[in-house]
Write a protein that holds these residues in place. Structure first.
Motif, PDB file in Angstrom:
ATOM      1  N   ILE A  65       0.843  -1.196   0.000  1.00 22.05           N
ATOM      2  CA  ILE A  65       0.000   0.000   0.000  1.00 22.05           C
ATOM      3  C   ILE A  65       0.878   1.246   0.000  1.00 22.05           C
ATOM      4  N   LEU A  66       1.892   1.258   0.864  1.00 23.04           N
ATOM      5  CA  LEU A  66       2.797   2.404   0.930  1.00 23.04           C
ATOM      6  C   LEU A  66       3.539   2.598  -0.389  1.00 23.04           C
ATOM      7  N   LEU A  67       4.027   1.499  -0.944  1.00 22.07           N
ATOM      8  CA  LEU A  67       4.837   1.565  -2.166  1.00 22.07           C
ATOM      9  C   LEU A  67       4.000   1.901  -3.398  1.00 22.07           C
ATOM     10  N   ILE A  68       2.727   1.551  -3.381  1.00 23.31           N
ATOM     11  CA  ILE A  68       1.876   1.778  -4.549  1.00 23.31           C
ATOM     12  C   ILE A  68       1.040   3.048  -4.389  1.00 23.31           C
ATOM     13  N   ILE A  69       0.487   3.254  -3.200  1.00 24.12           N
ATOM     14  CA  ILE A  69      -0.392   4.401  -2.981  1.00 24.12           C
ATOM     15  C   ILE A  69       0.376   5.714  -3.027  1.00 24.12           C
ATOM     16  N   THR A  70       1.565   5.755  -2.435  1.00 25.92           N
ATOM     17  CA  THR A  70       2.335   7.003  -2.394  1.00 25.92           C
ATOM     18  C   THR A  70       2.636   7.535  -3.797  1.00 25.92           C
ATOM     19  N   PRO A  71       3.231   6.727  -4.695  1.00 28.10           N
ATOM     20  CA  PRO A  71       3.450   7.256  -6.056  1.00 28.10           C
ATOM     21  C   PRO A  71       2.148   7.595  -6.777  1.00 28.10           C
ATOM     22  N   THR A  72       1.102   6.815  -6.510  1.00 26.17           N
ATOM     23  CA  THR A  72      -0.183   7.088  -7.153  1.00 26.17           C
ATOM     24  C   THR A  72      -0.715   8.452  -6.727  1.00 26.17           C
ATOM     25  N   ILE A  73      -0.609   8.766  -5.454  1.00 24.23           N
ATOM     26  CA  ILE A  73      -1.059  10.071  -4.956  1.00 24.23           C
ATOM     27  C   ILE A  73      -0.222  11.187  -5.574  1.00 24.23           C
ATOM     28  N   ILE A  74       1.096  10.984  -5.644  1.00 27.02           N
ATOM     29  CA  ILE A  74       1.974  11.992  -6.258  1.00 27.02           C
ATOM     30  C   ILE A  74       1.591  12.211  -7.718  1.00 27.02           C
ATOM     31  N   ILE A  75       1.314  11.121  -8.444  1.00 25.22           N
ATOM     32  CA  ILE A  75       0.926  11.225  -9.854  1.00 25.22           C
ATOM     33  C   ILE A  75      -0.406  11.946  -9.996  1.00 25.22           C
ATOM     34  N   ILE A  76      -1.367  11.618  -9.141  1.00 22.65           N
ATOM     35  CA  ILE A  76      -2.686  12.246  -9.220  1.00 22.65           C
ATOM     36  C   ILE A  76      -2.581  13.743  -8.924  1.00 22.65           C
ATOM     37  N   ILE A  77      -1.827  14.101  -7.890  1.00 24.04           N
ATOM     38  CA  ILE A  77      -1.657  15.523  -7.557  1.00 24.04           C
ATOM     39  C   ILE A  77      -0.958  16.266  -8.697  1.00 24.04           C
ATOM     40  N   SER A  78       0.118  15.642  -9.235  1.00 18.48           N
ATOM     41  CA  SER A  78       0.851  16.270 -10.341  1.00 18.48           C
ATOM     42  C   SER A  78      -0.055  16.504 -11.532  1.00 18.48           C
ATOM     43  N   TYR A  79      -0.819  15.465 -11.917  1.00 21.55           N
ATOM     44  CA  TYR A  79      -1.662  15.596 -13.102  1.00 21.55           C
ATOM     45  C   TYR A  79      -2.864  16.491 -12.867  1.00 21.55           C
ATOM     46  N   THR A  80      -3.336  16.594 -11.634  1.00 19.44           N
ATOM     47  CA  THR A  80      -4.409  17.554 -11.348  1.00 19.44           C
ATOM     48  C   THR A  80      -3.907  18.974 -11.579  1.00 19.44           C
ATOM     49  N   LYS A  81      -2.713  19.256 -11.076  1.00 17.94           N
ATOM     50  CA  LYS A  81      -2.128  20.597 -11.278  1.00 17.94           C
ATOM     51  C   LYS A  81      -1.792  20.829 -12.749  1.00 17.94           C
ATOM     52  N   ILE A  82      -1.324  19.771 -13.421  1.00 13.81           N
ATOM     53  CA  ILE A  82      -1.013  19.886 -14.850  1.00 13.81           C
ATOM     54  C   ILE A  82      -2.278  20.200 -15.644  1.00 13.81           C
ATOM     55  N   MET A  83      -3.369  19.471 -15.367  1.00 16.36           N
ATOM     56  CA  MET A  83      -4.621  19.694 -16.099  1.00 16.36           C
ATOM     57  C   MET A  83      -5.157  21.104 -15.866  1.00 16.36           C
ATOM     58  N   SER A  84      -5.070  21.577 -14.627  1.00 11.26           N
ATOM     59  CA  SER A  84      -5.564  22.935 -14.377  1.00 11.26           C
ATOM     60  C   SER A  84      -4.698  23.968 -15.099  1.00 11.26           C
TER      61      SER A  84
END
Length: 198
Positions: A87-106
């Motif tokens: 969970i730590l190894l998969i969720i952490t990068p997933t959250i970083i990717i989601i935050i990055s792409y949310t800011k990218i899309m905006s």
């Protein structure tokens, strides 16, 4: 890569000063150390288990969960550690990717020109497709892993992230290349013409 895309699109004028060679080396070292530390924890725990039956794993490669299936000793603690660390190894990068792409899309949606928006979207779309394929298969294998799931489904899911993702990776990234797209269109036209001829 998602952070690189984030800096390139959200802070284009600061890209060279942020994404310096030493900074990129630090990012790579952090990723490697995280992966190696997780592997060391898993390997240490598995080396303490007893294996007394036939040492044949019902899988394509020596993966963690099928290896635990053939252990004679209690694997509940190891399974809990694998689950929590996964969970730590998969969720952490997933959250970083989601935050990055949310800011990218905006940021992309604030670009006034349609051509600029299309160019920015095409820059990110390839990476997002490959990452989505990889992470969904990882989620299926390690996070949503259950005893009831058949070994065939587990094998297919594992093959998706071990074989399919690296195989699709160059295809997805090359779809932005105009020469390759032209060759694909010509091939489709020839196939359509040949199909109509038959």
């Amino acid at each position: 890569m998602s952070y690189d895309r984030y800096v390139a699109i959200c802070n284009p004028l600061h890209y060279i000063s942020i994404m310096t060679n030493p900074y990129c080396v630090k990012l790579v070292i952090i990723c490697w150390l995280a992966a190696l530390s997780m592997t060391l924890i898993f390997d240490t725990q598995i080396s303490l288990l007893l294996f007394c039956g036939p040492n044949i794993i019902d899988h394509f490669f020596c993966d963690l969960l099928p290896l635990l299936e053939i252990a004679c000793s209690d694997t509940s603690i190891v399974r809990q550690q694998i689950y929590l660390l996964s969970i730590l190894l998969i969720i952490t990068p997933t959250i970083i990717i989601i935050i990055s792409y949310t800011k990218i899309m905006s940021s992309i949606l604030r670009i006034p020109s349609t051509t600029g928006r299309q160019k920015a979207f095409s820059t990110c779309s390839s990476h997002l497709i490959v990452v989505s394929i990889f992470y969904w298969t990882i989620f299926c294998v390690y996070i949503f892993a259950t005893k009831e799931k058949s070994s065939t489904i587990s094998k297919i899911s594992s093959l998706l992230y071990i074989v399919f993702t690296p195989m699709v990776n160059p295809i997805v990234y090359s779809l932005k290349n105009k020469d390759i797209m032209k060759a694909i269109r010509n091939t489709i036209k020839k196939m359509t013409w040949f199909g109509n001829y038959l």
